[in-house]
Design a protein around this motif. Sequence first.
Motif, PDB file in Angstrom:
ATOM      1  N   ILE A  11      33.849  11.282  72.998  1.00 38.41           N
ATOM      2  CA  ILE A  11      33.710  10.221  72.249  1.00 38.41           C
ATOM      3  C   ILE A  11      32.690  10.145  70.984  1.00 38.41           C
ATOM      4  CG2 ILE A  11      33.699   7.656  72.101  1.00 38.41           C
ATOM      5  CD1 ILE A  11      34.741   7.797  75.074  1.00 38.41           C
ATOM      6  N   THR A  12      31.860  11.100  71.430  1.00 39.30           N
ATOM      7  CA  THR A  12      30.700  11.202  70.486  1.00 39.30           C
ATOM      8  C   THR A  12      30.947  12.029  69.121  1.00 39.30           C
ATOM      9  OG1 THR A  12      29.601  13.058  71.384  1.00 39.30           O
ATOM     10  CG2 THR A  12      28.850  11.050  72.265  1.00 39.30           C
ATOM     11  N   ILE A  13      32.201  12.523  69.114  1.00 41.86           N
ATOM     12  CA  ILE A  13      32.528  12.996  67.713  1.00 41.86           C
ATOM     13  C   ILE A  13      33.041  12.181  66.809  1.00 41.86           C
ATOM     14  CG2 ILE A  13      34.182  15.006  67.109  1.00 41.86           C
ATOM     15  CD1 ILE A  13      34.878  15.950  69.908  1.00 41.86           C
ATOM     16  N   ASP A  14      31.993  11.727  66.041  1.00 45.06           N
ATOM     17  CA  ASP A  14      32.030  10.573  65.172  1.00 45.06           C
ATOM     18  C   ASP A  14      32.640  11.076  63.638  1.00 45.06           C
ATOM     19  OD1 ASP A  14      29.314   9.034  66.524  1.00 45.06           O
ATOM     20  OD2 ASP A  14      31.474   8.647  66.958  1.00 45.06           O
ATOM     21  N   GLU A  15      34.132  11.462  63.654  1.00 44.32           N
ATOM     22  CA  GLU A  15      34.542  12.043  62.531  1.00 44.32           C
ATOM     23  C   GLU A  15      35.750  11.160  62.160  1.00 44.32           C
ATOM     24  OE1 GLU A  15      35.450  16.065  62.892  1.00 44.32           O
ATOM     25  OE2 GLU A  15      33.309  16.522  63.071  1.00 44.32           O
ATOM     26  N   GLY A  16      35.899  10.959  60.711  1.00 42.94           N
ATOM     27  CA  GLY A  16      37.114  10.008  60.271  1.00 42.94           C
ATOM     28  C   GLY A  16      37.457  10.501  59.045  1.00 42.94           C
ATOM     29  N   THR A  17      38.527  10.151  58.375  1.00 42.33           N
ATOM     30  CA  THR A  17      39.147  10.364  57.138  1.00 42.33           C
ATOM     31  C   THR A  17      39.822   9.090  56.518  1.00 42.33           C
ATOM     32  OG1 THR A  17      41.120  11.408  57.701  1.00 42.33           O
ATOM     33  CG2 THR A  17      39.134  12.991  57.498  1.00 42.33           C
ATOM     34  N   ILE A  18      39.802   9.023  55.326  1.00 39.94           N
ATOM     35  CA  ILE A  18      40.619   8.056  54.489  1.00 39.94           C
ATOM     36  C   ILE A  18      41.505   8.809  53.301  1.00 39.94           C
ATOM     37  CG2 ILE A  18      38.529   7.558  52.854  1.00 39.94           C
ATOM     38  CD1 ILE A  18      39.746   4.550  53.029  1.00 39.94           C
ATOM     39  N   THR A  19      42.682   8.512  53.696  1.00 36.74           N
ATOM     40  CA  THR A  19      43.693   9.253  52.694  1.00 36.74           C
ATOM     41  C   THR A  19      44.092   8.170  51.674  1.00 36.74           C
ATOM     42  OG1 THR A  19      44.351  10.583  54.525  1.00 36.74           O
ATOM     43  CG2 THR A  19      45.839  10.230  52.511  1.00 36.74           C
ATOM     44  N   THR A  70      47.712   2.937  48.346  1.00 38.86           N
ATOM     45  CA  THR A  70      47.485   2.807  49.780  1.00 38.86           C
ATOM     46  C   THR A  70      46.299   3.582  50.346  1.00 38.86           C
ATOM     47  OG1 THR A  70      49.831   2.139  50.105  1.00 38.86           O
ATOM     48  CG2 THR A  70      48.628   3.116  51.977  1.00 38.86           C
ATOM     49  N   ALA A  71      45.481   3.177  50.975  1.00 42.06           N
ATOM     50  CA  ALA A  71      44.234   3.654  51.475  1.00 42.06           C
ATOM     51  C   ALA A  71      44.382   3.685  53.324  1.00 42.06           C
ATOM     52  CB  ALA A  71      42.758   3.144  51.245  1.00 42.06           C
ATOM     53  N   THR A  72      44.677   5.062  53.850  1.00 42.34           N
ATOM     54  CA  THR A  72      44.892   5.211  55.299  1.00 42.34           C
ATOM     55  C   THR A  72      43.531   5.662  55.895  1.00 42.34           C
ATOM     56  OG1 THR A  72      47.171   5.242  55.026  1.00 42.34           O
ATOM     57  CG2 THR A  72      46.414   5.863  57.176  1.00 42.34           C
ATOM     58  N   ILE A  73      43.182   4.919  56.942  1.00 39.34           N
ATOM     59  CA  ILE A  73      42.037   5.312  57.703  1.00 39.34           C
ATOM     60  C   ILE A  73      42.435   6.118  59.029  1.00 39.34           C
ATOM     61  CG2 ILE A  73      40.005   4.557  58.976  1.00 39.34           C
ATOM     62  CD1 ILE A  73      39.924   2.174  57.303  1.00 39.34           C
ATOM     63  N   HIS A  74      41.738   7.263  59.349  1.00 40.21           N
ATOM     64  CA  HIS A  74      42.131   7.920  60.604  1.00 40.21           C
ATOM     65  C   HIS A  74      40.659   8.301  61.132  1.00 40.21           C
ATOM     66  CE1 HIS A  74      43.529  10.674  63.812  1.00 40.21           C
ATOM     67  NE2 HIS A  74      42.412  11.404  63.521  1.00 40.21           N
ATOM     68  N   ILE A  75      40.310   7.931  62.275  1.00 39.48           N
ATOM     69  CA  ILE A  75      39.054   8.141  63.088  1.00 39.48           C
ATOM     70  C   ILE A  75      39.453   8.861  64.321  1.00 39.48           C
ATOM     71  CG2 ILE A  75      36.874   7.237  63.865  1.00 39.48           C
ATOM     72  CD1 ILE A  75      36.901   5.045  61.949  1.00 39.48           C
ATOM     73  N   ASP A  76      38.733   9.903  64.677  1.00 40.92           N
ATOM     74  CA  ASP A  76      38.878  10.417  66.018  1.00 40.92           C
ATOM     75  C   ASP A  76      38.947   9.556  67.213  1.00 40.92           C
ATOM     76  OD1 ASP A  76      39.150  12.730  64.537  1.00 40.92           O
ATOM     77  OD2 ASP A  76      37.092  13.697  65.352  1.00 40.92           O
ATOM     78  N   ASN A  77      39.668   9.941  68.275  1.00 36.24           N
ATOM     79  CA  ASN A  77      39.944   9.354  69.552  1.00 36.24           C
ATOM     80  C   ASN A  77      40.338   7.929  69.468  1.00 36.24           C
ATOM     81  OD1 ASN A  77      38.757  11.738  71.081  1.00 36.24           O
ATOM     82  ND2 ASN A  77      37.021  11.168  70.013  1.00 36.24           N
ATOM     83  N   ASP A  78      40.873   7.513  68.272  1.00 35.34           N
ATOM     84  CA  ASP A  78      41.722   6.201  68.331  1.00 35.34           C
ATOM     85  C   ASP A  78      41.057   4.833  68.706  1.00 35.34           C
ATOM     86  OD1 ASP A  78      44.066   7.526  67.436  1.00 35.34           O
ATOM     87  OD2 ASP A  78      44.653   7.710  69.406  1.00 35.34           O
ATOM     88  N   PRO A  79      39.868   4.756  67.849  1.00 33.27           N
ATOM     89  CA  PRO A  79      39.105   3.288  68.247  1.00 33.27           C
ATOM     90  C   PRO A  79      39.703   2.145  67.724  1.00 33.27           C
ATOM     91  CG  PRO A  79      38.169   4.625  66.318  1.00 33.27           C
ATOM     92  CD  PRO A  79      39.244   5.434  67.064  1.00 33.27           C
ATOM     93  N   ASN A  80      39.397   1.115  67.978  1.00 36.09           N
ATOM     94  CA  ASN A  80      39.677  -0.142  67.163  1.00 36.09           C
ATOM     95  C   ASN A  80      38.812  -0.309  65.948  1.00 36.09           C
ATOM     96  OD1 ASN A  80      41.550  -1.247  69.117  1.00 36.09           O
ATOM     97  ND2 ASN A  80      39.790  -1.948  70.280  1.00 36.09           N
ATOM     98  N   ILE A  81      39.576  -0.451  64.971  1.00 41.53           N
ATOM     99  CA  ILE A  81      39.088  -0.401  63.823  1.00 41.53           C
ATOM    100  C   ILE A  81      39.032  -1.632  62.766  1.00 41.53           C
ATOM    101  CG2 ILE A  81      39.142   0.551  61.334  1.00 41.53           C
ATOM    102  CD1 ILE A  81      40.538   3.222  62.436  1.00 41.53           C
ATOM    103  N   ALA A  82      38.048  -2.266  62.162  1.00 38.99           N
ATOM    104  CA  ALA A  82      37.619  -3.140  61.338  1.00 38.99           C
ATOM    105  C   ALA A  82      37.120  -2.900  59.961  1.00 38.99           C
ATOM    106  CB  ALA A  82      36.993  -4.267  62.106  1.00 38.99           C
ATOM    107  N   VAL A  83      37.658  -3.438  58.997  1.00 39.34           N
ATOM    108  CA  VAL A  83      37.191  -3.184  57.590  1.00 39.34           C
ATOM    109  C   VAL A  83      36.582  -4.368  56.915  1.00 39.34           C
ATOM    110  CG1 VAL A  83      37.855  -2.051  55.235  1.00 39.34           C
ATOM    111  CG2 VAL A  83      38.862  -1.225  57.742  1.00 39.34           C
TER     112      VAL A  83
END
Length: 296
Positions: A35-43, A80-93
């Motif tokens: 869970i400590t692999i804090d990596e994410g992308t936005i497309t 359209t901006a799509t967020i992906h963060i490793d290990n499927d967390p709950n996301i709030a923007v």
Amino acid sequence: MKKTLFMVLMTLILSGCFGMGNSETEESIGEVEAITIDEGTITIGKTKHELILNEEGYEGIPLFEYAQQLPSIVTRPNETATIHIDNDPNIAVYLRDEYVPLKLNSFSTPYEMGLYVYNIEAEWPTKKANFLVVIEVQHEFKRVQREKEPDDSNAWIPSPNGEKQVMIEGLGEFEAQGTIVLKELNSNTIDNIDFNHGLQWTAKEIAWYDNDSILTTIGLVHGTVTRGGNLYHLNLTTLELTPILEFPVKEEVTYFSLEGNLLTYEVHIYEDDEMNKGYLETRTLDLSTIEKQLSD
């Protein structure tokens, strides 16, 4: 003998117990590390970008000021901006502390041009992380046909060949928003040249560059700096906008004119941080420099 056997058995039992404990601990540590692999992308559109992990925070610095030091993603409005963060967390923007509704971890970029700082909160069962993304929405122009002539017919500026006319309609002395209007004399059509300015930006000065394009200043409608803006070239056929003169926030083009192969322009420069005191400076630019910028 019995005492010796007892000690051997206790050693084996204790060793087994400690061995099991170490195994469970290693498995638990492995789960936490995943869970400590804090990596994410936005497309955005078809391009994927890395999210910026906010590890140290920005305590004591306004978020917008902090974010201006970070790389921005340049995009068009309403993408359209799509967020992906490793290990499927709950996301709030959040944007300016306002919650941004998501649909399948996606949202739309703003319509109005400007710089936008998004705060993305990710939460897993055992930890949280914070990401930042800076999105710059650029100008986007479109032609919208109109039937009514502008009220001020004296404001028309004819093109060099006399086949077109252009003006800025509705621009007053202070904090007014103007619209670029184009008239094609051969077809007798009138179009508004609209762009995604929202309520913050407006075209302020205008002049023909050639028969198919204009130079215009675009600046803030409201606020302290309202006298001018940056200078752009706008192709009226393709609606492509090219920056010609861009300045820091304390400088702005207030007036310009074309004569022969020379662009003459005035720059208003503020001397103080409160932007109360300033002076005008006249400068020139050879048109060959503009041609080079347009061809690059």
